[in-house]
Design a protein around this motif. Sequence first.
Motif, PDB file in Angstrom:
ATOM      1  N   GLN A   1      66.296 133.191  50.071  1.00 38.41           N
ATOM      2  CA  GLN A   1      66.525 132.855  51.478  1.00 38.41           C
ATOM      3  C   GLN A   1      65.477 133.487  52.399  1.00 38.41           C
ATOM      4  O   GLN A   1      65.770 133.926  53.503  1.00 38.41           O
ATOM      5  CB  GLN A   1      67.935 133.273  51.903  1.00 38.41           C
ATOM      6  N   THR A   2      64.240 133.502  51.911  1.00 37.64           N
ATOM      7  CA  THR A   2      63.109 133.936  52.732  1.00 37.64           C
ATOM      8  C   THR A   2      62.398 132.703  53.257  1.00 37.64           C
ATOM      9  O   THR A   2      62.099 131.776  52.490  1.00 37.64           O
ATOM     10  CB  THR A   2      62.135 134.792  51.909  1.00 37.64           C
ATOM     11  N   THR A   3      62.125 132.669  54.540  1.00 36.97           N
ATOM     12  CA  THR A   3      61.432 131.527  55.138  1.00 36.97           C
ATOM     13  C   THR A   3      59.934 131.677  54.920  1.00 36.97           C
ATOM     14  O   THR A   3      59.331 132.679  55.333  1.00 36.97           O
ATOM     15  CB  THR A   3      61.734 131.428  56.637  1.00 36.97           C
TER      16      THR A   3
ATOM     17  N   VAL B   1      56.266 129.861  55.589  1.00 35.71           N
ATOM     18  CA  VAL B   1      55.601 128.875  56.454  1.00 35.71           C
ATOM     19  C   VAL B   1      54.131 128.783  56.063  1.00 35.71           C
ATOM     20  O   VAL B   1      53.467 129.814  55.841  1.00 35.71           O
ATOM     21  CB  VAL B   1      55.728 129.262  57.938  1.00 35.71           C
TER      22      VAL B   1
ATOM     23  N   VAL C   1      57.251 124.114  55.760  1.00 38.03           N
ATOM     24  CA  VAL C   1      58.109 125.292  55.739  1.00 38.03           C
ATOM     25  C   VAL C   1      59.170 125.104  54.674  1.00 38.03           C
ATOM     26  O   VAL C   1      59.711 124.002  54.510  1.00 38.03           O
ATOM     27  CB  VAL C   1      58.740 125.542  57.125  1.00 38.03           C
TER      28      VAL C   1
ATOM     29  N   GLU D   1      62.422 127.391  52.276  1.00 32.68           N
ATOM     30  CA  GLU D   1      63.209 128.605  52.102  1.00 32.68           C
ATOM     31  C   GLU D   1      63.327 128.872  50.614  1.00 32.68           C
ATOM     32  O   GLU D   1      63.661 127.972  49.836  1.00 32.68           O
ATOM     33  CB  GLU D   1      64.590 128.465  52.727  1.00 32.68           C
ATOM     34  N   THR D   2      63.041 130.096  50.215  1.00 31.79           N
ATOM     35  CA  THR D   2      63.065 130.420  48.793  1.00 31.79           C
ATOM     36  C   THR D   2      64.485 130.333  48.240  1.00 31.79           C
ATOM     37  O   THR D   2      65.464 130.614  48.933  1.00 31.79           O
ATOM     38  CB  THR D   2      62.513 131.829  48.534  1.00 31.79           C
TER      39      THR D   2
ATOM     40  N   TYR E   1      58.435 129.815  45.883  1.00 34.12           N
ATOM     41  CA  TYR E   1      58.064 128.741  46.814  1.00 34.12           C
ATOM     42  C   TYR E   1      56.878 127.985  46.232  1.00 34.12           C
ATOM     43  O   TYR E   1      56.171 128.487  45.338  1.00 34.12           O
ATOM     44  CB  TYR E   1      57.702 129.311  48.193  1.00 34.12           C
TER      45      TYR E   1
ATOM     46  N   ASP F   1      59.125 135.392  56.333  1.00 37.70           N
ATOM     47  CA  ASP F   1      60.003 136.101  57.261  1.00 37.70           C
ATOM     48  C   ASP F   1      61.421 136.127  56.700  1.00 37.70           C
ATOM     49  O   ASP F   1      61.902 135.138  56.148  1.00 37.70           O
ATOM     50  CB  ASP F   1      59.979 135.408  58.625  1.00 37.70           C
ATOM     51  N   LYS F   2      62.073 137.292  56.862  1.00 35.53           N
ATOM     52  CA  LYS F   2      63.451 137.449  56.424  1.00 35.53           C
ATOM     53  C   LYS F   2      64.096 138.527  57.283  1.00 35.53           C
ATOM     54  O   LYS F   2      63.458 139.516  57.659  1.00 35.53           O
ATOM     55  CB  LYS F   2      63.513 137.846  54.942  1.00 35.53           C
TER      56      LYS F   2
END
Length: 722
Positions: free
Chosen positions: A497-499, A501, A512, A514-515, A521, A536-537
Motif C-alpha cells: 500500500q505504498t503509492t 508515481v 501511478v 499502489e504496491t 511495482y 509515498d506512504k
Amino acid sequence: MTHFYKGSLVFSMLFFVFGKFDARGQVSFTLKEADRFYENYHYAAAIPLYENWLAKRPHDTPVIEKLADSYSKINDSGNEERLYKKLIDENPADKNGLFKYASALAKNGKYEQSIQYFKLFSEKGGDARGLRYAAALQNRDKLYKDSLKVVIKPLIVNSRNDDFSPAFYRNGILFCSDRRSGKVTKTFDWNQSAYLDIYYLKDTSDVYKANESAEVGSKQKKSSVVPQTHSDYTYQTSNDTRTLGYFNRPVHNDSLQLDGTRLVKFSNAINTKYHEGPLVFFNGEDSVIFTRNNYYKGKYKTDNEGVNKLKLFTAKREGETWSVKGFPFNSDQYSVGHPALSPDNKILFFASDMPGGKGGTDIWYCNWSPNGWSKPQNLAEVNTEGQEMFPFVDEQGNLFLASDGWGGLGGLDVFYARNSRQGFDTPRNVGSPINSSKDDFGLIVRDDGRTGYFSSGRNWNKTLDDIYYFKSKTPLVKSYFLKGIAKEDSTNEVLPQTTIVLLNEKEEQIAVVETGADGSYSFPVEPDQKYRLKADKNNYIPYTKSVSTEGMEPGDSTRVDAILSKKDSSSLPIALADSKTNKTPDRADLKEKKNNQDTETEKSLKVNPIYFDLGKSNIRPDAAKELDKIVAVMMENPAMKIELGSHTDARGSDAFNLSLSDRRAKASANYIISKGISPDRIVGKGYGESKLVNGCANNVKCSEAEHQLNRRTEFIVISIVD
C-alpha cells in the motif's frame, strides 16, 4: 539482394540457352551475348556464359563482378562468396566488393570472417551498414537468446516454387506463388516464364498441425514432381521479379491445390497474365490494395530504359467482381509496392525506390483524409542505405519490416520498430528462429502479438521461398519496464500500500500504482528517456529518485527499489525557521505569505548539519539520511530554493580549505539533484574555514570531535514562493 518484389530464390537448375554451335556441335558463347542476358536481368542465362568466359580469362575483373552479381541475384550464396572473394583479390580497395563478400559470408554462416570484412568495408570508407553488421554479428548471442521460446513450422501448401508474403483474409490467408497446376498458358513472350499470382488458402486450422513432428523446412503431402527441363527469368524490373520460366512441361503441383476446394486462385480481376504481389485489405474484406507489374487496362508500360516497374492498385468488390484503379502516386519511372495499413486504416505504408530515399528501397507512408492520400513521405527512422521492404503493422501500431541494412544474421532479416509517443523506435531484430542466415521477410502477426506467418528462403536447396507458421511464448515486440519493491530502510521489510508515481523529465505524471502485498511495482517505460520515481506512504519520509533508461535493450527491466525511512520524533516534522529570530512559522503563516507574494529569505531548515571525514567530500550514509529530509521538504514546497553552505575545520591552508568546502557543497547539491530536485533550486557555496562554530582556529589545540563540528554543510532557505 537487390530485387524488390520478393525475398529469395535459390535453386538448382538446368540451363537451356540458345547459342552458337561450333563444328563439333558444342555451344559457343560470346561475351556480348552474356552481357545482353545480364543487362536484361536474365541472370540464370548469363551465368554459364560468364563462367565459360572466365575459364579462359580468369582475371577479367568486370566479368567477375557481373558473374558475382548474377549469383547474388539468384541467391546462390556459395558461388556468390567464391566470386566476390575473387573480385576483392583482384581489387582489394573495392568497397562494394568488400561489402558483398562480407554479406555472402554471413549468408553462409561464416560469421567471424564476415565480421572481419564488414569492419574492413567500414575502414575503407563504407557506409554505416558495415559497423551495424559487425556489431550485430559480434553480439549475435542476443539474436538467439529467445530462440527456444519460438516454434516455427512450414505450411503444407508450400510448393517447390515460390510461396511468400502471406496476408490475413477471413479464416485463412492469401499469398503469392508462381506454382502452376497445369499447362502454362500465360508466359512472358520472350522467355515463356511463369508469373506470380495470388492464392487463397481458405482455412489455416490444420495446415501446420500435420507437421507437428516435421523438421523445419520439410515438405509433406506432395504429389509427384514433374522434372523441369528449363529455367530462366522474366525480364526483371528494378524490383527484380525473378520468376522461373518453363518449357515443355508444367511445374510441380501440390496436393491441396489439386482438390480446388481449400486452396484456390484469388479473383481473376486481381490476377492477370503478369505478376501480382503483396496486398492488404482495408475497411473490411471488400477493399484491397495490391502490388502488380505496371499493367493496367490492357496496357503494359515501361520506364525510359524499357524496364517495367511495379505499381499499387486498389480494388473494391462489386458483387462477384472487383473494380480496379491505380494508386495516385504510381509512376512509370519507379516502383511502389508491398502495402500495409495502420490499425485505423488512416496511414498507408509501402516500399518504393522513388527519388528522395536513403538508398535501395525504403519504407514510405501516406496519410488518408477525405481528399484522398497525402503526398508520400519517407519514414526516415526505419530506413538505411540498403533495402527496406515488406512492411506490416500490428494492432498496436508497431511496424514490422524486412531489411538488409540494419545488421542481422544474413540476407534480409525481419525487424520491428516499436510504436511509441515519439514515433517509431529504432528497428530491432526479432531474432532466431524467425531470422536465419538466408532471406526472411513478409512477416504478419495476429492480435495476440505471438502467432502469425512469415516467408523464408532457408530451405533453398529443396525449394524456393516458403511460408512458415510461428508461435512465440512471449510477444515479438519487446517492451521496456521499470520495476522494483518498496522497502523500509531500517528493516528492509516490504511496504504494501505504498503509492508509487512515475514522472517524465518535464515533471508530468505518467502513471501511478499502489504496491500490493509483496510491495512490488512495475511501469512500462520508453528507452533512452529520463524519469523520476516518487514513493509515498503514511508515516514515512517520501522517497524520490531520478532514473534513466539509456542503453536498455528490448525486454529488459531497470530495477529501482523505493527505500523509505520511517518518520520519528527526532527528525520530523521538519520545519522552516527564521535564521535570525529562530522563530518557526506555522503552515498557515507560510500560506498567507505565499499568497501575498511576501518572500521570506534567510530561513534555515531545522535539520541536522551533515558532516564529512577529514579532507574528504563524499556523502556519508548518515549525511544521506539528513539530505533525504531536505529533499522531502523541497518536494512539499515546489517553489523553495535553498543555499548549501559547506565548511571545513581550520587545519590545512586557507586555499585548500576553500577548495575542499566548495567540493563538499557540490557533492551535497548533486545528491539532492539526483533525487529529482531541479538544479536551479539549489545554490552551493563553500566558505572554507571562515565560519567556525567554535574556537578551534589555527594553532588552537582541539579534540577530533570539536574539529568534526566545523566540517559540515548547513542549509539556508533563500526563497519559499515563486
